[in-house]
Scaffold this active site. Structure first.
Site, PDB file in Angstrom:
ATOM      1  N   ASP A  91       0.858  -1.179   0.000  1.00 16.12           N
ATOM      2  CA  ASP A  91       0.000   0.000   0.000  1.00 16.12           C
ATOM      3  C   ASP A  91       0.899   1.236   0.000  1.00 16.12           C
ATOM      4  O   ASP A  91       2.107   1.136   0.181  1.00 16.12           O
ATOM      5  CB  ASP A  91      -0.993  -0.026   1.163  1.00 16.12           C
ATOM      6  CG  ASP A  91      -0.337   0.240   2.490  1.00 16.12           C
ATOM      7  OD1 ASP A  91       0.894   0.438   2.531  1.00 16.12           O
ATOM      8  OD2 ASP A  91      -1.048   0.253   3.501  1.00 16.12           O
ATOM      9  N   PHE A  95      -3.240   5.708   3.645  1.00 14.35           N
ATOM     10  CA  PHE A  95      -4.287   5.382   4.619  1.00 14.35           C
ATOM     11  C   PHE A  95      -3.798   5.566   6.055  1.00 14.35           C
ATOM     12  O   PHE A  95      -4.468   6.187   6.883  1.00 14.35           O
ATOM     13  CB  PHE A  95      -4.756   3.937   4.401  1.00 14.35           C
ATOM     14  CG  PHE A  95      -5.829   3.492   5.353  1.00 14.35           C
ATOM     15  CD1 PHE A  95      -7.150   3.866   5.155  1.00 14.35           C
ATOM     16  CD2 PHE A  95      -5.518   2.706   6.453  1.00 14.35           C
ATOM     17  CE1 PHE A  95      -8.144   3.468   6.039  1.00 14.35           C
ATOM     18  CE2 PHE A  95      -6.509   2.306   7.346  1.00 14.35           C
ATOM     19  CZ  PHE A  95      -7.822   2.687   7.138  1.00 14.35           C
ATOM     20  N   GLN A 188     -11.388   7.256  -5.604  1.00 17.37           N
ATOM     21  CA  GLN A 188     -11.963   7.807  -4.378  1.00 17.37           C
ATOM     22  C   GLN A 188     -13.302   8.476  -4.729  1.00 17.37           C
ATOM     23  O   GLN A 188     -13.804   8.296  -5.828  1.00 17.37           O
ATOM     24  CB  GLN A 188     -10.982   8.791  -3.725  1.00 17.37           C
ATOM     25  CG  GLN A 188      -9.727   8.128  -3.129  1.00 17.37           C
ATOM     26  CD  GLN A 188     -10.000   7.304  -1.869  1.00 17.37           C
ATOM     27  OE1 GLN A 188     -11.084   7.354  -1.284  1.00 17.37           O
ATOM     28  NE2 GLN A 188      -9.009   6.516  -1.452  1.00 17.37           N
ATOM     29  N   ASP A 265      -7.942  -7.312   0.321  1.00  9.58           N
ATOM     30  CA  ASP A 265      -7.054  -7.498   1.463  1.00  9.58           C
ATOM     31  C   ASP A 265      -7.830  -7.061   2.698  1.00  9.58           C
ATOM     32  O   ASP A 265      -8.710  -6.207   2.609  1.00  9.58           O
ATOM     33  CB  ASP A 265      -5.796  -6.625   1.357  1.00  9.58           C
ATOM     34  CG  ASP A 265      -6.070  -5.194   1.792  1.00  9.58           C
ATOM     35  OD1 ASP A 265      -6.679  -4.455   0.998  1.00  9.58           O
ATOM     36  OD2 ASP A 265      -5.726  -4.841   2.937  1.00  9.58           O
ATOM     37  N   CYS A 303     -12.579 -28.482   7.391  1.00  6.03           N
ATOM     38  CA  CYS A 303     -11.452 -27.576   7.136  1.00  6.03           C
ATOM     39  C   CYS A 303     -10.133 -28.351   7.185  1.00  6.03           C
ATOM     40  O   CYS A 303      -9.941 -29.222   8.030  1.00  6.03           O
ATOM     41  CB  CYS A 303     -11.450 -26.455   8.171  1.00  6.03           C
ATOM     42  SG  CYS A 303     -10.054 -25.328   8.012  1.00  6.03           S
ATOM     43  N   CYS A 305      -7.086 -27.069   7.716  1.00  3.01           N
ATOM     44  CA  CYS A 305      -6.009 -26.391   8.439  1.00  3.01           C
ATOM     45  C   CYS A 305      -5.564 -27.224   9.643  1.00  3.01           C
ATOM     46  O   CYS A 305      -6.301 -28.086  10.109  1.00  3.01           O
ATOM     47  CB  CYS A 305      -6.468 -25.002   8.873  1.00  3.01           C
ATOM     48  SG  CYS A 305      -7.288 -24.971  10.471  1.00  3.01           S
ATOM     49  N   CYS A 308      -7.912 -27.446  12.719  1.00  2.25           N
ATOM     50  CA  CYS A 308      -9.085 -28.318  12.582  1.00  2.25           C
ATOM     51  C   CYS A 308      -8.701 -29.789  12.398  1.00  2.25           C
ATOM     52  O   CYS A 308      -9.439 -30.680  12.823  1.00  2.25           O
ATOM     53  CB  CYS A 308      -9.936 -27.859  11.401  1.00  2.25           C
ATOM     54  SG  CYS A 308     -10.685 -26.240  11.676  1.00  2.25           S
TER      55      CYS A 308
END
Ligand SMILES: [Zn+2]
Length: 374
Positions: A91, A95, A188, A265, A303, A305, A308
């Protein structure tokens, strides 16, 4: 030349595509885990890749203050520094600088601000932001913009957006073209359709390698956000990726993909993972809750992962109550896995031309709520 975008399939206005960068390809729609300070918090880089993530986000503001962009460049760039060989998007710092409020001073040329770390003075201009992102070796560089605050009147939103458009043009001139590296412009204009259209047109005329929609998910609500996307997306060049910045919850992402967004994101899955929150097919749940204390079942039996596959809700609950670091590691992994599973599901549904059915099933499952207690 720069980053390329291949449109592989469409379903309505939803798109299935592929972005090619200097450090590899990204299948879209894609979710990018946030690696603010050169790390996706609580995750090894190879674990991030194992969830299916192909690109991560780095943060200009944080990395310029610590350890410093020139230092990262001297150490071989951000890919080598954090050991993430795949694509990186950074970025612009806009921000975070804008959210400093009393620590910053905005002028036509850029922003002067004090570091929240040590009080030292720094300056970001469109040119310096682009230079920092080059030093970091970002595959995708973001234009430096003023992220318009919320709520905001239309004339103030117009003034802010037009300043960002001037900065976008300066950034475009400062950006050094290299094969596999690209620069994205940021639309924007807050919630005002005419301003969003004006911003989209100005950016398309300047010409960017991709287009981001900024200034949303700041409190306007999902319905308003979707309305802005319905206005903005058709005004953006179809042959370039579209990135909705800072979004969001699973339902936000699904709705935005349906409206033609390709990239996302958000800190939500990683931040939630450090505060005992799990995102699941059946909604969100808090593992700190006493109802999980004796529950031998995983968060989600479907899941893949490690949380799990290998651990019970009771164990995760125990880790959280004991303030063990492993709790954050396992829950972050689970949440990132779930987000990547959603993106895989969306990509498959667009390819199959069955996105509406997929979304209906997604929403029905979310509405079920968590599995009943034993
Ligand atoms: Zn899991």
């Amino acid at each position: 030349m720069s980053v390329s975008f291949e449109l592989l399939a469409t379903d309505g206005v939803a798109r299935r595509g592929r972005i090619t960068t200097a450090h590899g390809t990204v299948e879209t729609p894609a979710f990018m885990p946030v690696g603010t300070a050169g790390t996706v918090k609580a995750m090894l880089p190879q674990s991030v890749a194992e969830t299916g993530a192909e690109i991560v986000l780095g943060n200009t503001f944080h990395l310029m203050l610590r350890p410093g962009a020139e230092r990262v460049a001297a150490l071989g760039g951000l890919h080598r520094f954090m050991n993430w060989p795949g694509p990186i998007l950074t970025d612009s710092g806009g921000f975070q600088v804008m959210s400093l409020k009393e620590l910053r001073k905005l002028d036509d040329d850029g922003v002067t601000f004090r570091s929240p770390i040590d009080g030292s003075q720094h300056r970001l201009t469109p040119e310096r932001s682009i230079e920092i992102q080059k030093l970091l070796d970002a595959d995708i560089t973001m234009s430096f913009d003023e992220c318009t605050s919320w709520p905001v009147e239309e004339d103030a939103a117009a003034f802010s957006m037009r300043l960002s458009m001037k900065w976008a043009e300066r950034g475009r001139r400062a950006f050094v073209e290299r094969p596999g590296y690209g620069l994205f412009g940021i639309v924007q204009g807050s919630i005002y359709p005419d301003l969003r259209l004006e911003s989209s047109r100005v950016l398309a005329d300047i010409g960017f390698d991709g287009y981001a929609v900024g200034g949303l998910a700041v409190g306007e609500g999902q319905e308003t956000m979707f309305r802005v996307l319905d206005v903005t997306n058709p005004a953006l060049p179809a042959g370039r990726p579209r990135y909705l910045m800072g979004v969001g919850r699973p339902g936000d992402i699904v709705g935005a993909v349906k409206r033609g967004i390709d990239m996302f994101d958000c800190v939500m899955p990683t931040r939630a993972g450090r505060t005992a929150q799990a995102f699941t097919r059946r909604g969100e749940l808090n593992l700190r809750n006493a109802r999980h204390r004796d529950d031998p079942r995983p968060i989600d039996e479907h899941c893949a992962c490690p949380a799990c596959r290998h651990h019970s809700r009771a164990y995760l609950h125990h880790l959280i109550r004991s303030e063990e670091i492993l709790a954050a590691m396992l829950l972050t992994w689970h949440n990132l896995q779930y987000y990547q599973d959603i993106m895989r599901g969306l990509r498959g549904a667009i390819e199959a031309g069955s996105l509406d059915d997929w979304i209906a099933a997604f929403e029905a499952e979310q509405a079920l709520g968590d599995i009943p207690p034993l």
